[in-house]
Design an enzyme around this catalytic site. Sequence first.
Site: not given
Length: 280
Positions: A190, A237, A241
């Site tokens: 991330c 979401r 990702c």
Amino acid sequence: MRLLAKEEARAAQGVAAKAAVGTYQEPIDVLEGLIARTQSEYLSQSDQNLMMMPDSPAIWTASDGEELFKEPRGPNNVSLEECDFGKGPGVLEGAYVEMPRYFEDTGKVMDLETRLIHCMVTLQGFSPDDPEVKKRHGSGSDHMKLQTYIASQSSGFAWNPPMDHPLEKALRDAGQVMFYRRAGKADFACSTCHAASGKRIRASVLPNKNVPEEWTKAISWPAFRVGHDHVRSSQHRLRGCYWQMRQPMPIAGSDASIAMLSYWTDAARGQPAILSDMKR
């Protein structure tokens, strides 16, 4: 007696701190305030979205969710006004910005989606396989209607997830490890996209987790995604990702998904939530 007085004082301070997280603000007002404060390229990159936010389709999704929330439903013919989202049965103002959180009745840290499922099953009597519970994506689903309504009642409130229980801290810390852990065939984490300013995916400016004013918009879900023509949730979401990183997608409601959402939310602590937001 002195020890009891100290405990009572700490309890009173905790109640006061959790009550002082803000008041309701319209999503567009929150976003414009953040833009004026920071001049962030990420926050101001879409004039079109800013123009459309006052008439966002998420408003209608939330309106449908309010009806569902207050309607007696399921085999038990009970409304969700009896569900405790952390501030008492039926209390929604400021509840969403304090999730994920530990719930004593389940012994788990839960986000909005998992808490909603719990109440639909235990209070209303739905089966986990009923479409009202099982279908969780798309503006037409009961889940997105309910999540959008519940979350919208916290717009303008500051993110303030509790860290009083050891499990809350443990999951937040696990989420931090996940955020920085590189994995998969692309060796992405991330943090690859969200730990510095100025990064892009094609024409889109990416939010920097280390700039709280940017991060509050990044994690303000549910939000209407213009490119999808649907309102999407935090869990949706998160899966997106991981798909973009070419890693296995986390299972909604798993400890891993709750850990990541706990870290996301804690990183935006003190910033006002934009609910419901409008995104690309």
